[in-house]
Design an enzyme around this catalytic site. Structure first.
Site, PDB file in Angstrom:
ATOM      1  N   LYS A   1     100.258 -49.085  16.251  1.00  0.00           N
ATOM      2  CA  LYS A   1     101.355 -49.633  17.078  1.00  0.00           C
ATOM      3  C   LYS A   1     100.937 -50.861  17.722  1.00  0.00           C
ATOM      4  CE  LYS A   1     103.265 -46.122  15.563  1.00  0.00           C
ATOM      5  NZ  LYS A   1     103.535 -44.946  15.961  1.00  0.00           N
TER       6      LYS A   1
ATOM      7  N   TRP B   1     107.695 -37.039  18.682  1.00  0.00           N
ATOM      8  CA  TRP B   1     106.211 -36.681  18.516  1.00  0.00           C
ATOM      9  C   TRP B   1     105.658 -35.855  19.431  1.00  0.00           C
ATOM     10  CZ3 TRP B   1     105.100 -38.671  14.091  1.00  0.00           C
ATOM     11  CH2 TRP B   1     105.655 -40.065  13.582  1.00  0.00           C
TER      12      TRP B   1
ATOM     13  N   ASP C   1      98.989 -38.672  24.036  1.00  0.00           N
ATOM     14  CA  ASP C   1      99.016 -39.220  23.101  1.00  0.00           C
ATOM     15  C   ASP C   1      99.419 -40.668  23.596  1.00  0.00           C
ATOM     16  OD1 ASP C   1      99.919 -40.603  20.876  1.00  0.00           O
ATOM     17  OD2 ASP C   1     101.412 -39.172  20.065  1.00  0.00           O
TER      18      ASP C   1
END
Ligand SMILES: *Cc1c(COP(=O)(O)O)cnc(C)c1O
Length: 360
Positions: A195, A101, A171
């Site tokens: 998530k 990511w 993030d």
């Protein structure tokens, strides 16, 4: 009704109480005669929903008044572009690449300016967090970027990098609300909620006000300007209304549980059950350097791909779902977010013990 223990990395398990409450309100939200899905985002009822969600999130994270909270769409992935478009005043940013990511964010930033990779753990399949105490932070960097919890690899920054005074952008998709954070250490904290918070479709951006500008990169779409959404309090256009409503319920659930300090303690206890087992197992091994282990995502392997597949299959039959590791790494991964009860982790470890006995 029967529910499985769902170890999915995302979309992921939600608190049963939240789902039950949403079910109870599905046909008639508190006397409005309609579902929240059918409601105008400009209605009084919805205004209360989104304002309360923001207020509860502010309370949970102790977000200072000089930060805006934005409820947006496009997932975490859209922020990979929005961040450089809004923040690259000098056209330069430094990225710490600790997983797929972070790497995607780094690659996306290269479209908009000079993105420097100032540290990486790719040399060892992202199984650790590099030492970030004295990195070559660029003199003119607009920000330093991290992915704080690496969902795929199961690593987490236990201390934030030394950004040498530069703005930190993080993030936090897979560790959002898993523990208390000092918001003042960041310029931007953002994450997709699917998530650890709510249903897919919402991304939350917490951004310091001085970083919200009109003079963003030329060509930045209106919808990608933080100022657009900050000025309109996340109601510039139709927001992901139902998703925000569920997030709001999760915030209330977290408050009822005792807040983020209590969640951290619960998460540490849950993770310890699994890591302690992995550390003494003859069959299973954790794949991450111990001091960098995530409390949320726990990857492990047997070292034998066929045995891994057998484990995943038999675990599913035992009501332990979504334990297959990410397609890029294989093996297994148990995501044990806030809403995973302790009993779920205990059931997993009991199953692993049994599997180990049977497959010695
Ligand atoms: C899942 C994930 C993403 C991607 O999220 P989308 O909402 O699917 O774009 C980005 N970063 C992290 C850390 C993630 O776990």
């Amino acid at each position: 009704m029967s529910r499985v223990y769902n170890f999915s990395a995302g979309p992921a398990v939600l608190p049963v109480e939240v789902l039950q409450e949403a079910a109870d309100e599905m046909l008639d939200y508190r006397g409005t005669g309609m579902s929240v899905m059918e409601m105008s985002h400009r209605s009084k009822a919805y205004d209360t929903i989104i304002k309360e969600a923001e207020a509860d999130l502010r309370e949970l994270m102790e977000i200072p008044d000089n930060y805006k909270v934005l409820f947006l769409q496009g997932g975490a992935s859209q922020q990979f572009a929005a961040i450089p478009m809004n923040l690259m005043q000098n056209g330069v940013a430094d990225y710490i690449v600790t997983g797929q990511w972070a790497k995607k964010a780094y690659q996306e930033a290269q479209i908009y300016g000079k993105a420097n990779k100032i540290a990486s753990s790719e040399d060892e399949t992202f199984s650790y967090i590099p030492d970030c105490s004295d990195l070559p932070v660029s003199e003119d960097a607009d920000y330093v970027y991290i992915c704080e919890n690496n969902t795929i690899y199961g690593t987490k920054f236990k201390t934030l990098p030394n950004t040498k005074g530069k703005t930190l952008v993080a993030d936090v998709s897979s560790c959002f609300l898993s523990e208390p954070v000092d918001v003042t250490k960041y310029g931007v904290i953002y994450g997709g909620v699917q998530k650890n918070i709510g249903p897919a479709g919402v991304v939350i951006v917490i951004i310091r006000e001085d970083l919200i500008r009109d003079d963003v990169l030329p060509g930045t779409p209106t919808m990608l300007k933080y100022k657009t959404h900050a000025d309109a309090e996340s109601l510039y256009n139709t927001p992901p209304a139902y998703g925000i409503y569920i997030c709001g319920k999760v915030f209330k659930w977290l408050k009822k549980m005792g807040g983020l300090a209590v969640m951290k303690q619960r998460n540490e206890e849950k993770a310890a059950i699994l890591y302690d087992f992995l550390d003494q197992s003859q069959l299973f091994q954790g794949t991450v350097r111990k001091e960098d282990r995530s409390l949320m995502n726990v990857p492990f392997v047997t070292g034998d791909a066929e045995l891994d597949a057998k484990f995943v299959k038999e675990a599913k039959e035992a009501g332990l779902e979504n334990l297959k590791g990410h397609r890029s790494v294989g093996g297994m991964r148990a995501s044990i977010y806030n809403a995973m009860p302790r009993e779920g982790v205990e059931a997993l470890v009991a199953f692993m013990k049994k599997f180990e006995e049977e497959n010695k």
